[in-house]
Design a protein around this motif. Structure first.
Motif: not given
Length: 219
Positions: A82, A117, A119, A121, A131, A134, A136, A176, A180, A184
């Motif tokens: 990220t 994809w 993630d 939010a 929340h 969402t 994909k 984004y 994992p 973000g």
């Protein structure tokens, strides 16, 4: 004693002068031919050169922009983190669901690989995640290798709602995550004026897979 007539004198004079006239004519012809040849040579030598007429178009072209390349069986590049990627969410006008494009540009200085994809939010000003259901969408393609400064693209769609209604999420930005194990990062926003007004509202979010071009992401 025979007397020469004027006619015979003129004829003898002409006969005497003829060789001289012929020599003079040949000389004039030679001089004229030489000058014509020199003029033609000058015209050829002073014309535009081949390099000036047929300039190489590639010489004036700018450097090509880095491109993202799809690798069907995966490459030898490490996975993009990220922190390797600078993200921007650009809104698109249209009726129905709100649509935007997420672009992730490799700023790491080395090639990295991305697939699947992101993630994504909705977030509040303090950076808290709102929340929202969402989904994909689409199918993940082959891995995409991003050279330095190359970009991967993903389409975003969400259903807007009234902020006061139950189940309506309200935020001011989008974050984004590409791997994992990281937290973000807030994306830059473009052409999303609602973020600076009453906020971005959504009751459902859909995220498309990474694509190597913007056109492919929107297809």
């Amino acid at each position: 004693m025979t007397r020469n007539s004027p006619r015979s004198l003129a004829l003898r004079t002409f006969m005497a002068l003829t060789p001289a006239l012929l020599v003079t004519g040949v000389a004039v012809a030679l001089v004229g031919g030489t000058r014509a040849t020199e003029a033609a040579a000058d015209a050829v030598s002073t014309g535009p050169s081949a390099s000036a007429v047929s300039a190489d178009p590639a010489a004036s072209a700018g450097p090509a922009e880095p491109a993202a390349s799809a690798v069907p069986d995966g490459g030898s590049s490490p996975a993009c983190l990220t922190d390797d990627l600078a993200g921007t969410v650009t809104g698109r006008s249209g009726s129905g669901a709100r649509q935007a494009v997420l672009s992730l540009t490799n700023t790491s200085g080395h090639a990295c690989e991305i697939r699947g994809w992101a993630d994504v939010a909705l977030v509040t000003p303090p950076g808290e995640v709102v929340h929202v259901p969402t989904l994909k969408i689409g199918s993940a393609g082959p891995a995409i290798v991003l050279a330095p400064d190359a970009t991967a693209w993903s389409v975003l769609q969400w259903d807007v709602c009234e902020a006061a209604r139950t189940g309506c999420g309200v935020g001011v930005g989008l974050q984004y995550i590409a791997d994992p194990d990281s937290t973000g990062i807030a994306a830059d926003l473009a052409e999303l004026p609602e973020a600076d007004r009453s906020g971005i509202t959504m009751k459902a979010l859909r995220v498309g897979p990474y694509q190597s071009t913007r056109a492919a992401a929107l297809a």
